[in-house]
Design a protein around this motif. Structure first.
Motif, PDB file in Angstrom:
ATOM      1  N   LEU A  68       0.803  24.081  26.382  1.00 52.66           N
ATOM      2  CA  LEU A  68       1.194  22.903  27.146  1.00 52.66           C
ATOM      3  C   LEU A  68       1.080  23.172  28.635  1.00 52.66           C
ATOM      4  N   GLN A  69       0.561  22.195  29.351  1.00 48.29           N
ATOM      5  CA  GLN A  69       0.430  22.279  30.802  1.00 48.29           C
ATOM      6  C   GLN A  69       1.195  21.109  31.421  1.00 48.29           C
ATOM      7  N   LYS A  70       1.857  21.369  32.544  1.00 48.12           N
ATOM      8  CA  LYS A  70       2.589  20.316  33.239  1.00 48.12           C
ATOM      9  C   LYS A  70       1.605  19.569  34.128  1.00 48.12           C
ATOM     10  N   VAL A  71       1.436  18.273  33.873  1.00 43.54           N
ATOM     11  CA  VAL A  71       0.410  17.483  34.547  1.00 43.54           C
ATOM     12  C   VAL A  71       1.028  16.190  35.062  1.00 43.54           C
ATOM     13  N   ARG A  72       0.537  15.728  36.221  1.00 45.68           N
ATOM     14  CA  ARG A  72       0.949  14.408  36.725  1.00 45.68           C
ATOM     15  C   ARG A  72       0.098  13.369  36.018  1.00 45.68           C
ATOM     16  N   VAL A  73       0.755  12.502  35.250  1.00 46.30           N
ATOM     17  CA  VAL A  73       0.068  11.514  34.421  1.00 46.30           C
ATOM     18  C   VAL A  73       0.584  10.134  34.791  1.00 46.30           C
ATOM     19  N   LEU A  74      -0.280   9.141  34.704  1.00 46.83           N
ATOM     20  CA  LEU A  74       0.149   7.767  34.924  1.00 46.83           C
ATOM     21  C   LEU A  74       0.834   7.257  33.665  1.00 46.83           C
ATOM     22  N   VAL A  75       2.133   7.042  33.745  1.00 48.87           N
ATOM     23  CA  VAL A  75       2.904   6.471  32.649  1.00 48.87           C
ATOM     24  C   VAL A  75       3.287   5.068  33.099  1.00 48.87           C
ATOM     25  N   GLY A  76       2.680   4.060  32.464  1.00 45.33           N
ATOM     26  CA  GLY A  76       2.833   2.691  32.943  1.00 45.33           C
ATOM     27  C   GLY A  76       2.054   2.555  34.231  1.00 45.33           C
ATOM     28  N   SER A  77       2.748   2.348  35.348  1.00 41.93           N
ATOM     29  CA  SER A  77       2.058   2.276  36.638  1.00 41.93           C
ATOM     30  C   SER A  77       2.517   3.377  37.586  1.00 41.93           C
ATOM     31  N   ALA A  78       3.516   4.159  37.155  1.00 44.85           N
ATOM     32  CA  ALA A  78       4.053   5.193  38.027  1.00 44.85           C
ATOM     33  C   ALA A  78       3.604   6.578  37.570  1.00 44.85           C
ATOM     34  N   PRO A  79       3.284   7.460  38.511  1.00 48.73           N
ATOM     35  CA  PRO A  79       2.936   8.833  38.121  1.00 48.73           C
ATOM     36  C   PRO A  79       4.189   9.587  37.697  1.00 48.73           C
ATOM     37  N   ARG A  80       4.034  10.409  36.668  1.00 50.77           N
ATOM     38  CA  ARG A  80       5.165  11.163  36.140  1.00 50.77           C
ATOM     39  C   ARG A  80       4.668  12.536  35.717  1.00 50.77           C
ATOM     40  N   ARG A  81       5.455  13.565  35.938  1.00 49.14           N
ATOM     41  CA  ARG A  81       5.077  14.923  35.564  1.00 49.14           C
ATOM     42  C   ARG A  81       5.540  15.175  34.131  1.00 49.14           C
ATOM     43  N   VAL A  82       4.577  15.387  33.230  1.00 52.11           N
ATOM     44  CA  VAL A  82       4.888  15.581  31.816  1.00 52.11           C
ATOM     45  C   VAL A  82       4.091  16.762  31.281  1.00 52.11           C
ATOM     46  N   TYR A  83       4.504  17.240  30.116  1.00 51.97           N
ATOM     47  CA  TYR A  83       3.778  18.306  29.433  1.00 51.97           C
ATOM     48  C   TYR A  83       2.710  17.692  28.535  1.00 51.97           C
ATOM     49  N   VAL A  84       1.470  18.174  28.671  1.00 52.40           N
ATOM     50  CA  VAL A  84       0.355  17.707  27.855  1.00 52.40           C
ATOM     51  C   VAL A  84      -0.366  18.939  27.327  1.00 52.40           C
ATOM     52  N   CYS A  85      -0.718  18.924  26.028  1.00 46.70           N
ATOM     53  CA  CYS A  85      -1.432  20.071  25.460  1.00 46.70           C
ATOM     54  C   CYS A  85      -2.873  20.066  25.963  1.00 46.70           C
ATOM     55  N   THR A  86      -3.473  21.247  25.998  1.00 45.86           N
ATOM     56  CA  THR A  86      -4.822  21.382  26.534  1.00 45.86           C
ATOM     57  C   THR A  86      -5.842  20.645  25.676  1.00 45.86           C
ATOM     58  N   ARG A  87      -5.553  20.475  24.412  1.00 43.65           N
ATOM     59  CA  ARG A  87      -6.456  19.736  23.533  1.00 43.65           C
ATOM     60  C   ARG A  87      -6.561  18.270  23.978  1.00 43.65           C
ATOM     61  N   CYS A  88      -5.433  17.674  24.343  1.00 40.25           N
ATOM     62  CA  CYS A  88      -5.437  16.285  24.822  1.00 40.25           C
ATOM     63  C   CYS A  88      -6.075  16.177  26.204  1.00 40.25           C
ATOM     64  N   LEU A  89      -5.863  17.192  27.049  1.00 36.37           N
ATOM     65  CA  LEU A  89      -6.493  17.179  28.374  1.00 36.37           C
ATOM     66  C   LEU A  89      -8.003  17.236  28.237  1.00 36.37           C
ATOM     67  N   LYS A  90      -8.488  18.108  27.352  1.00 40.38           N
ATOM     68  CA  LYS A  90      -9.921  18.265  27.161  1.00 40.38           C
ATOM     69  C   LYS A  90     -10.556  17.010  26.574  1.00 40.38           C
TER      70      LYS A  90
END
Length: 98
Positions: A68-90
């Motif tokens: 898991l990597q901590k990534v800034r992701v757009l959740v709705g319309s606001a950016p949020r720092r969440v954990y995303v696995c590298t498989r989903c990032l790729k």
């Protein structure tokens, strides 16, 4: 364990606001959120459990954590720092915030 996860999910949205349930003291609430399991925001992948086997085949319990990597992701319309696995990032399953 499941009760703690349910309580954390219920309380996750209420921390930013002014409302805090009276049944949870602030100290307990902080502990619950700190102990939340790290799971992928996109696919929900979490830790898997198994056994390590030594040369003599003695089994000891272990935990297989996802990458898991901590990534800034757009959740709705606001950016949020969440954990995303590298498989989903790729695979491009999440849109990174600029």
């Amino acid at each position: 364990m499941a009760q703690r996860a349910v309580a954390c999910r219920q309380l996750e949205g209420e921390i930013g606001g002014t409302h805090r349930p009276q049944s949870f003291p602030l100290r307990v609430l902080a502990t619950l959120l700190r102990l939340m399991a790290k799971v992928c925001h996109s696919c929900g992948k979490g830790p898997a459990f198994g056994q390590s086997r030594s040369h003599s085949m003695v089994a000891t319990k272990r935990r297989f954590d996802p990458n898991l990597q901590k990534v800034r992701v757009l959740v709705g319309s606001a950016p949020r720092r969440v954990y995303v696995c590298t498989r989903c990032l790729k695979a491009g399953k999440v849109t990174k915030a600029a």
